[in-house]
Write a protein that holds these residues in place. Structure first.
Motif, PDB file in Angstrom:
ATOM      1  N   PRO A 125       0.897  -1.276   0.010  1.00 19.15           N
ATOM      2  CA  PRO A 125      -0.084  -0.018   0.093  1.00 19.15           C
ATOM      3  C   PRO A 125       0.771   1.260   0.091  1.00 19.15           C
ATOM      4  N   HIS A 126       0.259   2.297  -0.334  1.00 16.05           N
ATOM      5  CA  HIS A 126       0.922   3.769  -0.382  1.00 16.05           C
ATOM      6  C   HIS A 126       1.397   4.159   1.050  1.00 16.05           C
ATOM      7  N   ALA A 127       2.706   4.683   0.976  1.00 11.65           N
ATOM      8  CA  ALA A 127       3.196   5.049   2.526  1.00 11.65           C
ATOM      9  C   ALA A 127       2.359   6.016   3.053  1.00 11.65           C
ATOM     10  N   ARG A 128       1.703   6.896   2.061  1.00  7.98           N
ATOM     11  CA  ARG A 128       0.746   8.033   2.658  1.00  7.98           C
ATOM     12  C   ARG A 128      -0.390   8.242   1.703  1.00  7.98           C
ATOM     13  N   PRO A 129      -1.500   8.694   2.199  1.00 12.25           N
ATOM     14  CA  PRO A 129      -2.771   8.889   1.083  1.00 12.25           C
ATOM     15  C   PRO A 129      -2.122   9.808   0.023  1.00 12.25           C
ATOM     16  N   ILE A 130      -2.679   9.482  -1.242  1.00  6.42           N
ATOM     17  CA  ILE A 130      -2.448  10.354  -2.394  1.00  6.42           C
ATOM     18  C   ILE A 130      -3.304  11.492  -2.484  1.00  6.42           C
ATOM     19  N   PRO A 131      -2.670  12.777  -2.551  1.00 14.18           N
ATOM     20  CA  PRO A 131      -3.737  13.869  -2.588  1.00 14.18           C
ATOM     21  C   PRO A 131      -4.480  13.884  -4.135  1.00 14.18           C
ATOM     22  N   PHE A 132      -5.718  14.104  -3.955  1.00 10.48           N
ATOM     23  CA  PHE A 132      -6.371  14.426  -5.279  1.00 10.48           C
ATOM     24  C   PHE A 132      -5.866  14.754  -6.264  1.00 10.48           C
ATOM     25  N   GLY A 133      -5.117  16.223  -6.113  1.00 11.11           N
ATOM     26  CA  GLY A 133      -4.521  16.790  -7.504  1.00 11.11           C
ATOM     27  C   GLY A 133      -3.436  16.190  -8.011  1.00 11.11           C
ATOM     28  N   GLU A 134      -2.576  15.291  -7.199  1.00  7.86           N
ATOM     29  CA  GLU A 134      -1.479  14.402  -7.609  1.00  7.86           C
ATOM     30  C   GLU A 134      -2.312  13.339  -8.400  1.00  7.86           C
ATOM     31  N   TRP A 135      -3.250  12.784  -7.967  1.00 10.73           N
ATOM     32  CA  TRP A 135      -3.688  11.659  -8.608  1.00 10.73           C
ATOM     33  C   TRP A 135      -4.446  12.011 -10.017  1.00 10.73           C
ATOM     34  N   ARG A 136      -5.020  13.296  -9.799  1.00 10.19           N
ATOM     35  CA  ARG A 136      -5.549  13.742 -10.991  1.00 10.19           C
ATOM     36  C   ARG A 136      -4.409  13.869 -12.113  1.00 10.19           C
ATOM     37  N   ARG A 137      -3.403  14.312 -12.021  1.00  8.40           N
ATOM     38  CA  ARG A 137      -2.249  14.668 -12.785  1.00  8.40           C
ATOM     39  C   ARG A 137      -1.636  13.224 -13.444  1.00  8.40           C
ATOM     40  N   GLY A 138      -1.892  12.222 -12.902  1.00 10.34           N
ATOM     41  CA  GLY A 138      -1.234  10.881 -12.986  1.00 10.34           C
ATOM     42  C   GLY A 138      -2.008  10.343 -14.363  1.00 10.34           C
ATOM     43  N   GLU A 139      -1.708   8.940 -14.611  1.00  8.78           N
ATOM     44  CA  GLU A 139      -2.461   8.250 -15.503  1.00  8.78           C
ATOM     45  C   GLU A 139      -3.172   7.158 -14.621  1.00  8.78           C
ATOM     46  N   PHE A 140      -4.192   6.711 -15.219  1.00 15.93           N
ATOM     47  CA  PHE A 140      -5.087   5.445 -15.016  1.00 15.93           C
ATOM     48  C   PHE A 140      -5.035   4.258 -15.951  1.00 15.93           C
ATOM     49  N   ALA A 141      -4.986   3.202 -15.188  1.00 11.61           N
ATOM     50  CA  ALA A 141      -4.523   1.760 -15.793  1.00 11.61           C
ATOM     51  C   ALA A 141      -6.016   1.434 -16.190  1.00 11.61           C
ATOM     52  N   VAL A 142      -6.099   1.258 -17.702  1.00  7.93           N
ATOM     53  CA  VAL A 142      -7.397   0.719 -18.131  1.00  7.93           C
ATOM     54  C   VAL A 142      -6.969  -0.355 -19.142  1.00  7.93           C
ATOM     55  N   TRP A 143      -7.148  -1.640 -18.805  1.00 14.07           N
ATOM     56  CA  TRP A 143      -6.955  -2.624 -19.665  1.00 14.07           C
ATOM     57  C   TRP A 143      -5.346  -2.669 -19.767  1.00 14.07           C
TER      58      TRP A 143
END
Length: 182
Positions: A125-143
């Motif tokens: 698991p992630h060491a710390r909760p991921i902030p929403f802004g950081e998550w929003r700038r990332g990529e999301f795995a789809v298939w």
């Protein structure tokens, strides 16, 4: 008419390898020429050298705020149905069935996610909760691919928002028409 911007330097006109090297370094701009109102116009469309965005984290699960927003939109739908369409025992049974169905539709995925989180040992698991802004700038795995996380959020929440706000609008129009009827 389509053409490449820039000319090949004269010093490299006779050398095949120098031409290829120049083409690799040259900016990729396509010049589009069009004739509107009798005057030719030129517009250059330049392509980026980076075809893949680098150093962007890839997440395989949605942010908890996205799930909270989805649950909130389902709650909005149920509340607007009860507030705007309840006619004292005429549709109460139908509204109860819709409420139970949507409650189960929210409860089952939440329970499954809690079980999955408890017994998931694929990765740490992630060491710390991921902030929403950081998550929003990332990529999301789809298939087998990835999409922008904000696009994944929109794809998930847009149908729920359309249904919730559409039902609210229909209910408001219904109440206005009912109050104006003799």
């Amino acid at each position: 008419m389509i053409g490449w911007r820039g000319n090949i330097p004269r010093s490299s006109k006779g050398k095949y390898s120098a031409r290829i090297a120049w083409l690799i370094r040259a900016p990729r701009c396509i010049i589009l020429q069009s004739h509107t109102a009798g005057r030719p116009q030129q517009k250059a469309n330049c392509m980026s050298r980076d075809l893949i965005a680098h150093n962007r984290p890839v997440y395989d699960d949605l942010h908890p705020r996205v799930y909270g927003t989805a649950a909130g939109l389902v709650g909005w739908f149920v509340l607007s149905a009860w507030i705007l369409f309840d006619r004292q025992s005429e549709v109460e049974l139908s509204l109860m069935f819709v409420t139970v169905l949507l409650f189960v539709a929210v409860l089952l995925p939440w329970l499954l996610s809690q079980i999955w989180r408890r017994y998931d040992h694929r990765h740490d698991p992630h060491a710390r909760p991921i902030p929403f802004g950081e998550w929003r700038r990332g990529e999301f795995a789809v298939w087998g691919s990835t999409i922008n996380s904000s696009h994944a959020t929109i794809d998930m929440l847009l149908p729920l928002a359309a249904v919730a706000f559409g039902l609210t609008a229909i209910g408001i129009v219904f109440l206005i028409c009912a109050s104006l009827a003799p």
